[in-house]
Write an enzyme that holds these catalytic residues in place. Sequence first.
Site, PDB file in Angstrom:
ATOM      1  N   GLY A  38       0.849  -1.204   0.132  1.00 11.07           N
ATOM      2  CA  GLY A  38       0.088   0.123   0.039  1.00 11.07           C
ATOM      3  C   GLY A  38       0.989   1.329  -0.087  1.00 11.07           C
ATOM      4  N   ARG A  99       0.905  -4.967  -5.616  1.00 10.93           N
ATOM      5  CA  ARG A  99       1.097  -6.222  -4.810  1.00 10.93           C
ATOM      6  C   ARG A  99       1.493  -7.278  -5.928  1.00 10.93           C
ATOM      7  NH1 ARG A  99      -2.748  -3.715  -1.136  1.00 10.93           N
ATOM      8  NH2 ARG A  99      -1.598  -3.438   0.729  1.00 10.93           N
ATOM      9  N   ASP A 130       5.809  -5.231   5.851  1.00  6.06           N
ATOM     10  CA  ASP A 130       6.382  -6.636   6.217  1.00  6.06           C
ATOM     11  C   ASP A 130       6.705  -7.400   4.998  1.00  6.06           C
ATOM     12  OD1 ASP A 130       7.225  -6.040   8.904  1.00  6.06           O
ATOM     13  OD2 ASP A 130       5.491  -7.264   9.593  1.00  6.06           O
ATOM     14  N   THR A 152       4.351   2.308   5.591  1.00  6.46           N
ATOM     15  CA  THR A 152       3.010   1.751   5.592  1.00  6.46           C
ATOM     16  C   THR A 152       2.149   2.879   6.397  1.00  6.46           C
ATOM     17  OG1 THR A 152       1.466   0.089   6.532  1.00  6.46           O
ATOM     18  CG2 THR A 152       3.597  -0.085   7.268  1.00  6.46           C
ATOM     19  N   ASP A 154      -0.197   1.680   8.541  1.00  6.89           N
ATOM     20  CA  ASP A 154      -0.519   0.818   9.485  1.00  6.89           C
ATOM     21  C   ASP A 154       0.232   0.832  10.889  1.00  6.89           C
ATOM     22  OD1 ASP A 154      -2.551   0.273   7.484  1.00  6.89           O
ATOM     23  OD2 ASP A 154      -1.612  -1.669   7.002  1.00  6.89           O
ATOM     24  N   ASP A 156       2.520  -1.210  11.736  1.00  2.88           N
ATOM     25  CA  ASP A 156       2.525  -2.457  12.298  1.00  2.88           C
ATOM     26  C   ASP A 156       3.634  -3.293  11.619  1.00  2.88           C
ATOM     27  OD1 ASP A 156       2.080  -2.747   9.206  1.00  2.88           O
ATOM     28  OD2 ASP A 156       0.535  -4.108   9.086  1.00  2.88           O
ATOM     29  N   ARG A 198      -5.498  -2.372   8.569  1.00  2.00           N
ATOM     30  CA  ARG A 198      -5.369  -3.663   8.501  1.00  2.00           C
ATOM     31  C   ARG A 198      -5.745  -4.585   9.471  1.00  2.00           C
ATOM     32  NH1 ARG A 198      -1.739  -6.574   3.752  1.00  2.00           N
ATOM     33  NH2 ARG A 198      -1.486  -4.763   3.280  1.00  2.00           N
TER      34      ARG A 198
HETATM   35  P1  ADP Z   1       3.266  -4.763   2.544  1.00  2.00           P
HETATM   36  O1  ADP Z   1       4.675  -4.775   2.094  1.00  2.00           O
HETATM   37  O2  ADP Z   1       2.434  -3.333   2.926  1.00  2.00           O
HETATM   38  O3  ADP Z   1       3.110  -5.730   3.977  1.00  2.00           O
HETATM   39  P2  ADP Z   1       2.037  -6.865   1.289  1.00  2.00           P
HETATM   40  O4  ADP Z   1       2.026  -7.620   2.335  1.00  2.00           O
HETATM   41  O5  ADP Z   1       0.729  -6.824   0.339  1.00  2.00           O
HETATM   42  O6  ADP Z   1       2.176  -5.304   1.597  1.00  2.00           O
HETATM   43  O7  ADP Z   1       3.451  -7.220   0.358  1.00  2.00           O
HETATM   44  C1  ADP Z   1       3.710  -6.598  -0.739  1.00  2.00           C
HETATM   45  C2  ADP Z   1       4.505  -7.405  -1.707  1.00  2.00           C
HETATM   46  O8  ADP Z   1       5.464  -8.014  -1.352  1.00  2.00           O
HETATM   47  C3  ADP Z   1       3.387  -8.722  -1.974  1.00  2.00           C
HETATM   48  O9  ADP Z   1       2.519  -8.133  -2.968  1.00  2.00           O
HETATM   49  C4  ADP Z   1       4.700  -9.283  -2.821  1.00  2.00           C
HETATM   50  O10 ADP Z   1       5.040  -9.540  -4.066  1.00  2.00           O
HETATM   51  C5  ADP Z   1       5.760  -9.026  -1.826  1.00  2.00           C
HETATM   52  N1  ADP Z   1       5.704 -10.228  -0.848  1.00  2.00           N
HETATM   53  C6  ADP Z   1       4.789 -10.807   0.388  1.00  2.00           C
HETATM   54  N2  ADP Z   1       5.119 -11.522   1.011  1.00  2.00           N
HETATM   55  C7  ADP Z   1       6.363 -12.010   0.143  1.00  2.00           C
HETATM   56  C8  ADP Z   1       6.911 -13.155   0.445  1.00  2.00           C
HETATM   57  N3  ADP Z   1       6.884 -14.214   1.681  1.00  2.00           N
HETATM   58  N4  ADP Z   1       8.019 -13.502  -0.242  1.00  2.00           N
HETATM   59  C9  ADP Z   1       8.336 -12.643  -1.326  1.00  2.00           C
HETATM   60  N5  ADP Z   1       7.552 -11.471  -1.540  1.00  2.00           N
HETATM   61  C10 ADP Z   1       6.651 -11.253  -0.812  1.00  2.00           C
HETATM   62  O1  F6P Z   2      -1.582  -1.473   4.598  1.00  2.00           O
HETATM   63  C1  F6P Z   2      -2.250  -0.208   4.078  1.00  2.00           C
HETATM   64  C2  F6P Z   2      -3.809  -0.552   4.097  1.00  2.00           C
HETATM   65  O2  F6P Z   2      -4.137   0.789   3.534  1.00  2.00           O
HETATM   66  C3  F6P Z   2      -4.403  -1.175   5.129  1.00  2.00           C
HETATM   67  O3  F6P Z   2      -4.596  -0.278   6.198  1.00  2.00           O
HETATM   68  C4  F6P Z   2      -5.448  -1.553   4.621  1.00  2.00           C
HETATM   69  O4  F6P Z   2      -6.093  -2.628   5.109  1.00  2.00           O
HETATM   70  C5  F6P Z   2      -5.179  -2.204   3.014  1.00  2.00           C
HETATM   71  O5  F6P Z   2      -3.980  -1.336   2.902  1.00  2.00           O
HETATM   72  C6  F6P Z   2      -6.159  -1.874   2.065  1.00  2.00           C
HETATM   73  O6  F6P Z   2      -5.679  -2.310   0.636  1.00  2.00           O
HETATM   74  P1  F6P Z   2      -5.972  -1.916  -0.710  1.00  2.00           P
HETATM   75  O7  F6P Z   2      -5.739  -0.470  -0.892  1.00  2.00           O
HETATM   76  O8  F6P Z   2      -5.247  -2.924  -1.335  1.00  2.00           O
HETATM   77  O9  F6P Z   2      -7.589  -2.441  -0.681  1.00  2.00           O
END
Ligand code: ADP
Ligand code: F6P
Length: 348
Positions: A38, A99, A130, A152, A154, A156, A198
């Site tokens: 995000g 993503r 993360d 982020t 969040d 978190d 989230r």
């Molecule tokens: P954030 O980085 O905000 O936590 P996401 O959890 O959606 O957001 O992760 C962002 C991107 O990071 C994912 O769409 C993916 O491309 C990559 N990613 C997430 N988890 C993994 C993983 N276990 N191994 C490799 N890449 C990952």
């Molecule tokens: O991680 C940031 C965030 O805005 C969260 O607070 C929320 O749950 C999520 O992303 C929403 O994701 P999307 O924009 O893909 O609906």
Amino acid sequence: YEISECLVGSEMCIRDRIGGNRIMAKKVTTIGVLTSGGDAPGMNAAIRAVVRAGISSGLKVKGVRRGYAGLLEGDIIDMDTMSVTDIVQRGGTILFTSRCKEMMTPEGQQKAADICREHGIDGMVVIGGDGSFRGAQKLSANGINTIGIPGTIDLDIACTEYTIGFDTACNTAMEAIDKVRDTSASHERCSIIEVMGRTAGHIALWCGISNGSEYVLIPERAEENDEEEIIRKIISKRRIGKKHHIIVNAEGVGHSHEMAKRIEAATGIETRATVIGHIQRGGNPSCRDRVYASAMGARAVDLLLKGQTNRVVAYKNGEFTDFDIDYALQMTKDIDEHLYSMTKRLSR
Ligand code: ADP
Ligand code: F6P
């Protein structure tokens, strides 16, 4: 674990203090920067800092567009100092974000590292949460020196007390809740306002305090989210003259509209739910977000210049620092108990 550094010829040698293992790290000459997951206000300030700090240290800098999805498609552009002019104040991310499922496969991770090498990128800065750090971990394991920056709304990420965008998102949500309060008070209503986060309740907690809400519902304390008690308190507060009620609900608790119907039915007080949604992810970053994002961007470049990899930049105990990503991803984070219990004390 902490690391100690020493120079061996032109290569940087990193020893971890526990095992004493020597990891030879390459000297980087060209770095990439991408935003992933995000978007968050302040990401542009971090991109600007990476580009400007990199160039001023003699590095070539490339921007990877659309996160890991763009990396896997080779959507990579050269960045010069002018490419990041006029962005420090802008929300969102000029590099776009996404993503990407393919990055979660070993083949995708290997391909991502190969594409970096094809473009001469030997160091990478990943700005995200993360999930994005797990991708960064894999890039690092596949031979690209990689540093994460927490971005982020969040808040978190366990290893850091600050994440880029949280401050702005809280201010945006706070202003929105102030506006809801105006109309809620005029109609003598009860208002439930749902904020993002989230599975984390940090935004809800900070808004609960800054908006003077009567209740804050967060997923970390789900067992304390007692709707019967909320209903009882609303009724008793009405009796002593309270004309409207504000409840801040975290996305991770959810069901705000259903809750509003139940509260209206039980109290006889008109109740409305407002889900603030993506508005709180946009807008010009706050001063704090711009400054901290800038500091983190510059630190990420410094780490790459030292030949380090698999690190995440953090803000902890009043100073900027960094952690090994493997270690950082194992850390856990709870809500700030002091702030949470304060919301209860102050909403009496
Ligand atoms: P954030 O980085 O905000 O936590 P996401 O959890 O959606 O957001 O992760 C962002 C991107 O990071 C994912 O769409 C993916 O491309 C990559 N990613 C997430 N988890 C993994 C993983 N276990 N191994 C490799 N890449 C990952
Ligand atoms: O991680 C940031 C965030 O805005 C969260 O607070 C929320 O749950 C999520 O992303 C929403 O994701 P999307 O924009 O893909 O609906």
